[in-house]
Design an enzyme around this catalytic site. Structure first.
Site, PDB file in Angstrom:
ATOM      1  N   CYS C 104       0.835  -1.202   0.000  1.00  0.00           N
ATOM      2  CA  CYS C 104       0.000   0.000   0.000  1.00  0.00           C
ATOM      3  C   CYS C 104       0.867   1.248   0.000  1.00  0.00           C
ATOM      4  CB  CYS C 104      -0.876   0.042   1.252  1.00  0.00           C
ATOM      5  SG  CYS C 104      -1.920  -1.379   1.442  1.00  0.00           S
ATOM      6  N   VAL C 105       1.517   1.508  -1.120  1.00  0.00           N
ATOM      7  CA  VAL C 105       2.372   2.695  -1.185  1.00  0.00           C
ATOM      8  C   VAL C 105       2.059   3.504  -2.428  1.00  0.00           C
ATOM      9  CG1 VAL C 105       4.295   1.800   0.146  1.00  0.00           C
ATOM     10  CG2 VAL C 105       4.180   1.373  -2.313  1.00  0.00           C
TER      11      VAL C 105
END
Lengths: 300, 536, 105
Positions: C104-105
């Site tokens: 989740c970046v």
């Protein structure tokens, strides 16, 4: 005795099948939580769909659930098809007509055995005749509403591009069977007249196991079709009239946190051995869910 | 072919050709200056992708399936699929969701009420492929025909068409990744049938039986988290080093002394952040650090893998991975002896730990779990920190993450905070448990291969974007900076893609961030604003 | 696996064009990636950023956070976008031959 044998055995069989289905669903294993807001058992939070999980340190507080709100919700849902009204207004009048017919038939089937008992008990004709008249009215409105609902739904599903490609054989079969029940009832009602009397008397003879004289053909047809429907009802999706309880209470509104009773069931379930073929699952029917979950962190 | 004319039969035919084509002018219109005519269309798949990957659905690729070598390989998968169907109906392999699955399979009455509640269906211009009931019905027919001894009376007569072949399963696989698992359809269904549940069961079948799953969720997701501690690839040493850097950097910038605690045994609170926040939205983790320290809370992070990353992608597609990760999180909390675990600003993490995993955290693993929404509310109203709401005097709207709001019923705490600290707070419409998904839910925000972003920003994110613009319709244009508060890491990622695609920051001044930062921004003790509107 | 022609060689890349075999990276490859995005010459500033990215990746196994890149190079976000058209995550990491950031970046 043919009537008695037929009616009691078929009704009995239908009931057994329904019970079997209900029990097998009820006995399915405890599942992981999959609740959905809004849940009407949440007292004041129900207004905006909140749950107890909003509460600070909810685990230290007693759980207060409303009993009345879910009942009110279900009553509106059942009687007025709240879900369809809210989310599929277009379909609502047709569905309401059909379900209205079903509920009125239910009313008829509730009042007529009562009247039958009253007849057997020898109550005066003023009472049983009046009740029979009421039963007649309930029956005719039900037959007409049910027929209109079922038949119009068949047409709607044949014509509406939102429904036609997605309606299955089962959908049409259910609707046509329902239509046949209601239409045969209406035909009997209008052709024969005094339907309430006819039904009450018929049932009274069933109860006392007396011989039943030859019934009118239209009535025989109505009863025969109804019995066929009764047998089919518990194995079809129309059994939702009972099983909706599970869809709502066992799944959608089931937000019960882990308790001691559940925990013992869960320990047994965690001891089950899953069989999945993908390599990453590491399941081969030998390891339990608990062992898989407790596995050493994968190192490569 | 017009939008709504897709028939089941077409789904089972012509495995090599694309089933539907989405035209940009079929999509719901956006208000100016975002009308479709002004926005460039999405990237089409190139010939090389079409050669290597199965693309027989809608011109987009989310999961990405390599084209099989030959018919024998296709048949192998088909056979495995059937085995998988049967396992989904078995107690030992799927007790986890058996009752909900069977109920949703058997009680759909095909009324299509679910469809109009689906933001994907609506935003696509009502493309029948995206009807929640369409996908579920295909799955249902497959189950009834191939996996059940005593199936529905009529399915035995084969009256409802269904064909089990490569076209069917390869399309079902991709189609299962055209759903955000937001469960609006489940809310709308009068029967209580849950099409999102069925979608997830499909994904589970593919993953647990065939080993098919998007690499962003599996190989570079849960597997990476189980291997090194986080799908971001951060190992414990790296995450501590990163937080050390952030502590120093933000201390410099804010003038506060920020020191994020690690591995404090017996602390009151273990915070489980989304580790992606540390890398991409560091103001979020710093905000938590600042607030907890200012309020004197006895809290800690964990540096033991995967205790510093609260995500659990298993929730999206695989029960085995889900159980592995959830139990590890709980064991770490137990080892530290903390009194409660607080979920960071991450939606699916909330649902995973507070609801779905609740029944497997038995015995000592049953450590109390609280939402950051509640935690922050308590902190804000405790009186231990002084706030000045005028520091947040700009338009703010709230996005409701599906997994926190619709799925758990946590609605008001975050609103009470915003009503207090943000004088120009306004709701979207609809909001709360009736909200629309951001378009990135169900793991889709992570899927960025091929051209899938185009689908996410136009289709799954279409209605949401309209909502955001409508919420700020009183102050359009870039003159006024506006804050879209999204207390969920995956939602923030989707919004980042959405706002970038539409140039919404430049055209409308919209900036997206979490809740904790907004709270810190109102702190009286800060000499400079904490929110820097993306500048640094 | 997708393939892309970079600096005269066919190399394995992911669906977003990121190099799948980081050990095969050369400076020529960086130039080739840059050229695809319309940047015809790599300035010393480009190399400052690329070298920092590679060093961090070799030590830590992942791409550094943008904030670190900003601090270490002294380039603010605007400057980074001037140097790398699609930004630090999409362009700079790619040209530096580092795998696409995951999670989740």
């Amino acid at each position: 005795m043919l009537w008695h044998i037929t009616i009691f055995s078929i009704s009995g069989l239908a009931l057994v099948i329904l019970l079997y289905r209900v029990i097998s669903i009820a006995r399915l294993p405890v599942h992981l939580r999959w609740e959905l807001a809004p849940a009407p058992h949440e007292k004041s939070r129900w207004k905006y769909g909140g749950s107890y999980l909003e509460e600070q340190e909810w685990w230290n507080k007693p759980r207060r659930k409303s009993l009345l709100q879910p009942l009110k919700y279900m009553a509106v849902e059942i009687l007025f098809l709240r879900g369809v009204w809210k989310n599929n207004r277009n379909l609502w009048p047709f569905s309401l007509s059909l379900h209205g017919g079903i509920y009125l038939t239910g009313g008829m089937l509730f009042l007529s055995p009562i009247n039958a008992f009253l007849i057997v008990a020898g109550l005066p004709a003023e009472i049983t005749d009046t009740l029979a008249e009421i039963i007649s009215y309930v029956a005719v409105i039900g037959f007409l509403a049910g027929s209109a609902g079922a038949i119009s739904l068949v047409f709607k599903r044949l014509v509406d591009p939102d429904l036609k490609p997605f309606s299955t054989a089962g959908t049409f079969f259910n609707l046509l069977l329902l239509a046949m029940v209601f239409v045969s009832g209406a035909v009997c009602w209008f052709y024969q007249g005094e339907f309430g009397d006819l039904l009450s008397l018929f049932l009274s003879k069933l109860i006392t196991l007396e011989a039943i004289r030859v019934m009118p053909l239209t009535f025989i047809l109505y009863v025969a079709i109804s019995l066929l429907f009764l047998l089919y009802l518990p194995v079809s999706s129309m059994a939702h009239f009972v099983i909706k309880y599970f869809l709502y209470h066992a799944v959608r509104w089931n937000d019960e946190p882990l308790n001691a009773r559940m925990e013992s069931k869960l320990r047994n379930l965690l001891a089950e051995k899953p069989h999945w073929s993908a390599a990453h699952t590491g399941t081969d029917g030998q390891k339990t869910w608990g062992e898989i979950g407790n596995g050493v962190r994968d190192e490569e | 072919m017009k939008n709504n004319e897709l028939r089941f039969r077409e789904f089972f035919e012509n495995a090599d050709s694309q089933l539907v084509k989405i035209e940009i002018n079929h999509l719901i219109p956006l208000p100016s200056p975002y009308d479709k005519s002004q926005v460039s269309a999405w990237r089409e798949l190139d010939t090389d992708q079409r050669r290597r990957l199965v693309c027989n659905l809608d011109g987009f690729i989310a999961a990405g399936l390599p084209v099989p070598q030959n018919a024998a390989e296709e048949q192998k998968y088909i056979d495995q699929f059937v085995k998988g169907l049967k396992k989904l109906l078995s107690r030992e392999s799927n007790w986890t969701f058996l009752q909900p699955l069977l109920l949703s399979l058997d009680f759909c009455v095909k009324c299509q009420t679910c469809c109009d509640s689906c933001h994907i269906y609506l935003a696509s211009g009502r493309n029948a492929l995206y009807r929640p009931a369409f996908r579920s019905e295909i799955f249902r027919r497959l189950v009834n025909k191939y996996a059940r001894k005593s199936s529905s009376l009529l399915s035995r007569f084969g009256v409802d068409e269904i064909k089990l072949n490569w076209a069917t399963i390869s399309r079902l696989y991709e189609l299962s990744y055209r759903c955000n698992l937001c469960r609006r359809c489940a809310q709308a269904c009068p029967m209580g049938v849950d099409n999102a549940l069925i979608t997830r069961e499909l994904r589970k079948l593919f993953s647990q039986e065939l080993g098919w799953a998007p690499q962003e969720l599996h190989e570079k997701g849960t597997q990476l988290q189980l291997k090194v501690g986080s799908p971001t690839g951060m190992k414990p040493k790296v995450v501590k080093d990163n937080l050390d850097f952030l502590d120093k950097d933000f201390s410099e910038v804010t003038g506060l002394n920020i020191a994020t605690p690690w591995d404090k045994s017996g602390a009151d609170v273990l915070l489980l952040p989304g580790a992606g926040d540390i890398l991409s939205f560091p103001e979020s983790i710093m905000a938590f650090s600042i607030l907890c320290n200012a309020a004197g809370i006895n809290w800690t992070l964990s540096s033991e893998a995967p205790g510093y990353d609260g995500v659990n992608y298993g929730l999206f597609y695989d029960d085995i991975q889900f159980v592995k990760i959830a139990l590890q999180h709980a064991r770490i909390a137990k080892k530290l002896g903390v009194k409660k675990i607080v979920m960071g600003e991450c939606g699916h993490q909330h649902k995973a730990m507070m609801a779905v995993a609740d029944r497997i955290l038995t015995g000592e693993l049953n450590i109390p779990r609280e939402s950051s929404m509640t935690f922050l509310e308590n902190l804000v109203f405790s009186g231990r920190i002084k706030f000045d709401p005028d520091r947040n005097n700009f338009p703010v709207t709230l996005h409701d993450p599906c997994n926190i709001v619709r799925n758990l019923g946590i609605v008001e705490p975050q609103r009470r905070i915003l009503r207090y600290l943000c004088p120009q707070f306004r709701e979207m419409n609809p909001h709360g448990v009736d909200n629309y998904c951001c378009g990135g839910g169900g793991g889709l925000s992570l899927l960025a291969g091929a051209n899938f972003i185009g689908w996410k920003v136009n289709i799954s994110g279409g209605l949401k974007f309209k909502q955001i613009l409508a919420a700020f319709s009183d102050c359009p244009g870039s003159g006024v900076k506006k804050y879209l508060c999204a207390p969920c890491l995956n939602c923030k990622l989707q919004f980042r893609d959405l706002l970038e695609y539409y140039d919404a920051k430049e055209k409308s001044g919209i900036y997206c961030g979490g809740l904790a930062e907004l709270i810190v921004n109102a702190m009286v003790d800060l000499k400079n604003p904490f929110i820097t509107w993306g500048e640094y | 696996m997708a393939q892309m022609e970079l600096a005269g060689r066919m190399l394995e890349v992911d669906e977003n064009g990121f190099l799948q075999e980081p050990e095969k990276w050369t400076e020529e490859i960086a130039r080739a990636y840059a050229a695809k995005e319309g940047v015809t010459e790599l300035t010393p500033d480009h190399w400052t950023a690329i070298n920092y990215l590679r060093k961090y990746y070799q030590e830590n196994g992942i791409c550094p956070m943008v904030r670190r890149l900003v601090k270490e190079t002294g380039f603010n976000l605007k400057k980074l976008y001037d140097l790398f058209p699609n930004g630090p995550a999409h362009s700079a990491c790619k040209w530096a031959g580092i795998p696409k950031p995951t999670g989740c970046v």
